[in-house]
Design a protein around this motif. Structure first.
Motif, short mmCIF file in Angstrom:
data_model
loop_
_atom_site.label_atom_id
_atom_site.label_comp_id
_atom_site.label_asym_id
_atom_site.label_seq_id
_atom_site.Cartn_x
_atom_site.Cartn_y
_atom_site.Cartn_z
N THR A 1 -5.68 -7.31 0.72
CA THR A 1 -5.66 -5.79 0.50
C THR A 1 -4.84 -5.29 1.58
O THR A 1 -5.26 -5.39 2.73
N ARG B 1 -1.76 1.42 3.08
CA ARG B 1 -0.84 2.26 3.71
C ARG B 1 -1.12 2.93 4.82
O ARG B 1 -0.33 3.02 5.85
N TRP C 1 6.41 1.82 1.52
CA TRP C 1 5.47 1.26 1.12
C TRP C 1 5.70 0.64 -0.34
O TRP C 1 5.26 -0.49 -0.78
N TYR C 2 6.49 1.22 -1.18
CA TYR C 2 6.78 0.84 -2.34
C TYR C 2 7.78 -0.39 -2.37
O TYR C 2 8.04 -1.02 -3.40
N ILE D 1 -0.60 -8.62 -8.45
CA ILE D 1 -1.28 -7.48 -8.14
C ILE D 1 -2.37 -7.01 -8.99
O ILE D 1 -1.91 -6.62 -10.02
N HIS E 1 -4.30 -4.15 -8.23
CA HIS E 1 -4.50 -2.92 -8.22
C HIS E 1 -3.11 -2.47 -7.34
O HIS E 1 -2.91 -3.04 -5.91
N TRP E 2 -2.59 -1.28 -7.63
CA TRP E 2 -1.55 -0.63 -6.72
C TRP E 2 -1.73 0.89 -6.81
O TRP E 2 -1.30 1.41 -7.68
N VAL F 1 -3.25 -1.54 -1.91
CA VAL F 1 -2.70 -2.32 -2.92
C VAL F 1 -3.52 -3.70 -2.63
O VAL F 1 -3.74 -4.17 -1.58
#
Length: 86
Positions: A44, A47, A57-58, A69, A71-72, A77
């Motif tokens: 996990t 950010r 971050w992206y 993945i 969860h983002w 994430v």
């Protein structure tokens, strides 16, 4: 085993540094310009804890990953293992 490959540049160094504090996480490298962050179950990333701007971050998976993945979100994430073919 989950693996996240992180490009060895200052913008992504916080990913490596914050994961060093977590138990059950192994960090290797840098090898050929990449760090590898691995864990048996999940990883996990936060950010805000990493003090990353959204644009960086992206792009955190630019180096690639072995996992899924799960969860983002805008600030977190979660990467989990997968049994699906990659």
């Amino acid at each position: 085993m989950i693996e996240v490959h992180v490009i060895d540049v200052p913008e992504f160094q916080a990913m490596v540094d914050t994961m060093r504090e977590k138990t059950a996480v192994t960090i290797t490298g840098p090898v050929k310009g990449y760090w590898t962050i691995s864990a048996p179950d999940e990883l996990t990333f936060d950010r805000k804890a990493m003090k990353m701007k959204p644009a960086v971050w992206y792009g955190i998976f630019t180096g690639g990953l072995n996992g899924e993945i799960a969860h983002w979100g805008r600030d977190e994430v979660r990467v989990v293992g997968t049994n699906r073919a990659l």
